[in-house]
Write a protein that holds these residues in place. Structure first.
Motif, PDB file in Angstrom:
ATOM      1  N   SER A  71       0.735  -1.158   0.173  1.00  0.00           N
ATOM      2  CA  SER A  71       0.310  -0.261  -0.285  1.00  0.00           C
ATOM      3  C   SER A  71       0.744   1.196   0.025  1.00  0.00           C
ATOM      4  CB  SER A  71      -1.114  -0.030   1.158  1.00  0.00           C
ATOM      5  OG  SER A  71      -1.970  -0.983   1.597  1.00  0.00           O
ATOM      6  N   LEU A  72       0.742   2.318  -1.117  1.00  0.00           N
ATOM      7  CA  LEU A  72       0.921   3.299  -0.932  1.00  0.00           C
ATOM      8  C   LEU A  72       0.307   4.658  -0.282  1.00  0.00           C
ATOM      9  CD1 LEU A  72       3.730   5.579  -1.547  1.00  0.00           C
ATOM     10  CD2 LEU A  72       2.690   5.712  -3.785  1.00  0.00           C
ATOM     11  N   TYR A  73       0.530   4.566   0.572  1.00  0.00           N
ATOM     12  CA  TYR A  73      -0.471   5.764   1.595  1.00  0.00           C
ATOM     13  C   TYR A  73       0.393   7.317   0.908  1.00  0.00           C
ATOM     14  CZ  TYR A  73      -1.275   2.319   5.609  1.00  0.00           C
ATOM     15  OH  TYR A  73      -2.063   0.661   5.950  1.00  0.00           O
TER      16      TYR A  73
ATOM     17  N   LEU B 203      -1.063  11.406  12.895  1.00  0.00           N
ATOM     18  CA  LEU B 203      -1.008  12.065  12.073  1.00  0.00           C
ATOM     19  C   LEU B 203      -2.385  11.246  11.937  1.00  0.00           C
ATOM     20  CD1 LEU B 203      -0.052  14.476  10.202  1.00  0.00           C
ATOM     21  CD2 LEU B 203       1.118  12.037   8.811  1.00  0.00           C
ATOM     22  N   LEU B 204      -2.250   9.860  11.809  1.00  0.00           N
ATOM     23  CA  LEU B 204      -3.749   9.328  10.976  1.00  0.00           C
ATOM     24  C   LEU B 204      -4.478   9.220  12.609  1.00  0.00           C
ATOM     25  CD1 LEU B 204      -1.974   6.762   9.814  1.00  0.00           C
ATOM     26  CD2 LEU B 204      -2.515   7.663   8.375  1.00  0.00           C
ATOM     27  N   GLU B 205      -4.271   9.495  13.004  1.00  0.00           N
ATOM     28  CA  GLU B 205      -5.506   9.947  14.380  1.00  0.00           C
ATOM     29  C   GLU B 205      -6.401  11.437  14.007  1.00  0.00           C
ATOM     30  OE1 GLU B 205      -3.862   9.270  18.134  1.00  0.00           O
ATOM     31  OE2 GLU B 205      -4.283   6.952  17.748  1.00  0.00           O
ATOM     32  N   ASN B 206      -5.427  12.125  13.463  1.00  0.00           N
ATOM     33  CA  ASN B 206      -6.517  13.332  13.237  1.00  0.00           C
ATOM     34  C   ASN B 206      -7.570  13.313  12.363  1.00  0.00           C
ATOM     35  OD1 ASN B 206      -6.829  16.286  12.310  1.00  0.00           O
ATOM     36  ND2 ASN B 206      -4.666  16.817  13.601  1.00  0.00           N
ATOM     37  N   PRO B 207      -8.863  14.239  13.139  1.00  0.00           N
ATOM     38  CA  PRO B 207      -9.933  14.148  12.241  1.00  0.00           C
ATOM     39  C   PRO B 207     -10.105  15.079  11.112  1.00  0.00           C
ATOM     40  CG  PRO B 207      -9.856  15.496  13.660  1.00  0.00           C
ATOM     41  CD  PRO B 207      -9.147  14.781  14.467  1.00  0.00           C
ATOM     42  N   ASP B 208      -8.628  15.527  10.134  1.00  0.00           N
ATOM     43  CA  ASP B 208      -8.836  16.781   9.506  1.00  0.00           C
ATOM     44  C   ASP B 208      -8.061  16.531   8.678  1.00  0.00           C
ATOM     45  OD1 ASP B 208     -10.463  18.533  10.343  1.00  0.00           O
ATOM     46  OD2 ASP B 208      -8.674  19.329  11.776  1.00  0.00           O
ATOM     47  N   ILE B 209      -7.367  14.437   8.894  1.00  0.00           N
ATOM     48  CA  ILE B 209      -6.588  14.597   7.951  1.00  0.00           C
ATOM     49  C   ILE B 209      -6.744  12.934   6.985  1.00  0.00           C
ATOM     50  CG2 ILE B 209      -4.887  11.765   7.482  1.00  0.00           C
ATOM     51  CD1 ILE B 209      -3.600  15.088   8.698  1.00  0.00           C
ATOM     52  N   ARG B 210      -6.687  13.343   6.005  1.00  0.00           N
ATOM     53  CA  ARG B 210      -6.966  12.561   4.373  1.00  0.00           C
ATOM     54  C   ARG B 210      -6.288  11.715   3.797  1.00  0.00           C
ATOM     55  NH1 ARG B 210     -10.946  13.850   6.900  1.00  0.00           N
ATOM     56  NH2 ARG B 210     -12.662  14.948   6.620  1.00  0.00           N
ATOM     57  N   VAL B 211      -6.213  10.223   4.163  1.00  0.00           N
ATOM     58  CA  VAL B 211      -5.763   9.284   3.217  1.00  0.00           C
ATOM     59  C   VAL B 211      -6.332   8.785   2.253  1.00  0.00           C
ATOM     60  CG1 VAL B 211      -4.007   7.259   3.581  1.00  0.00           C
ATOM     61  CG2 VAL B 211      -4.548   8.871   5.754  1.00  0.00           C
ATOM     62  N   LEU B 212      -5.134   8.383   1.056  1.00  0.00           N
ATOM     63  CA  LEU B 212      -5.728   8.094   0.081  1.00  0.00           C
ATOM     64  C   LEU B 212      -4.644   6.558  -0.055  1.00  0.00           C
ATOM     65  CD1 LEU B 212      -6.418  10.331  -3.097  1.00  0.00           C
ATOM     66  CD2 LEU B 212      -7.861   9.416  -1.553  1.00  0.00           C
ATOM     67  N   MET B 213      -5.061   5.493  -0.420  1.00  0.00           N
ATOM     68  CA  MET B 213      -4.026   4.534  -0.652  1.00  0.00           C
ATOM     69  C   MET B 213      -4.129   3.311  -1.796  1.00  0.00           C
ATOM     70  SD  MET B 213      -4.733   2.951   3.750  1.00  0.00           S
ATOM     71  CE  MET B 213      -6.247   3.497   3.595  1.00  0.00           C
ATOM     72  N   TYR B 214      -3.203   3.198  -1.934  1.00  0.00           N
ATOM     73  CA  TYR B 214      -2.985   2.868  -3.347  1.00  0.00           C
ATOM     74  C   TYR B 214      -2.488   1.608  -3.307  1.00  0.00           C
ATOM     75  CZ  TYR B 214      -3.897   7.404  -5.738  1.00  0.00           C
ATOM     76  OH  TYR B 214      -4.684   8.977  -5.994  1.00  0.00           O
TER      77      TYR B 214
END
Length: 206
Positions: free
Chosen positions: A91-93, A113-124
């Motif tokens: 997976s490339l986050y 960082l990943l727990e921050n509610p404002d973060i958005r992640v695209l996992m390829y």
């Protein structure tokens, strides 16, 4: 397998696999990673972990990502929406935040960082039993993360090119977020199988 990239200077848009932080998810275990500038190798044996790095501020507004990857030993197909059953080869986050959050998040560890509610992640992802192009909800990140399947489970070698801004708009309804982090994971702990894979020549452009 794709050959390892030839040594040479890295351009400003090229992300070097050097000095990335290894994040384990348990006290024991984790994958074996080999960082080598343009090339990153991983072996996983019933384990899961990731490597991650902050993206230089000069690339925060990148619009595309390109890379090569190869898989020599693959996990079986899985349901990537299933918590505790979502093994995948690679997976490339790509980790995004609004500009004000991006500035405040500098120096933050990957878990926080990943727990921050404002973060958005695209996992390829290379893995799963889904069709190429499928978008799958993350069983761990909730509304903060979406999986985009580029290759179903199996072996081979490929070059990839993705439009980050188009995917952000399609998945999250906005394309103005800053690209602040990048991570690579390999996950074989649920199926207790093996992975041998590589990723290289990662570039953020635009």
């Amino acid at each position: 397998m794709l050959p390892a990239a030839a040594p040479g200077p890295l351009s400003a848009a090229e992300i070097a696999f050097s000095g990335w932080t290894h994040q384990r998810f348990s006290l024991l275990g984790g994958n074996t990673w080999r960082q080598g500038g343009r090339d990153l190798g991983v072996e996983s044996n019933g384990a899961v972990s990731l490597l991650w790095a902050a993206v230089p501020q000069a690339s925060w507004q990148a619009s595309t990502a390109d890379w090569t990857w190869s898989v020599e030993v693959s996990v079986p197909p899985t349901d990537l929406s299933l918590r505790g059953g979502d093994d995948r080869n690679l997976s490339l986050y790509t980790i995004f935040a609004p500009p004000d959050v991006a500035r405040a998040a500098q120096g933050m560890g990957i878990r926080k960082l990943l727990e921050n509610p404002d973060i958005r992640v695209l996992m390829y992802v290379w893995g799963g039993a889904h069709d190429r192009g499928a978008t799958v909800p993350s069983p761990y990140l909730g509304a903060r993360g979406r999986t985009i399947v580029l290759r179903p489970a199996g072996v081979g070698q490929h070059r990839e090119s993705v439009n980050l801004r188009a995917d952000l708009a399609r998945v999250y309804g906005r394309d103005d977020l800053a690209l602040i982090g990048v991570a690579v994971s390999a996950d074989s702990d649920d199926t207790k199988t093996r992975i041998k894979a590589r990723i290289g020549n990662l570039r953020f452009s635009g």
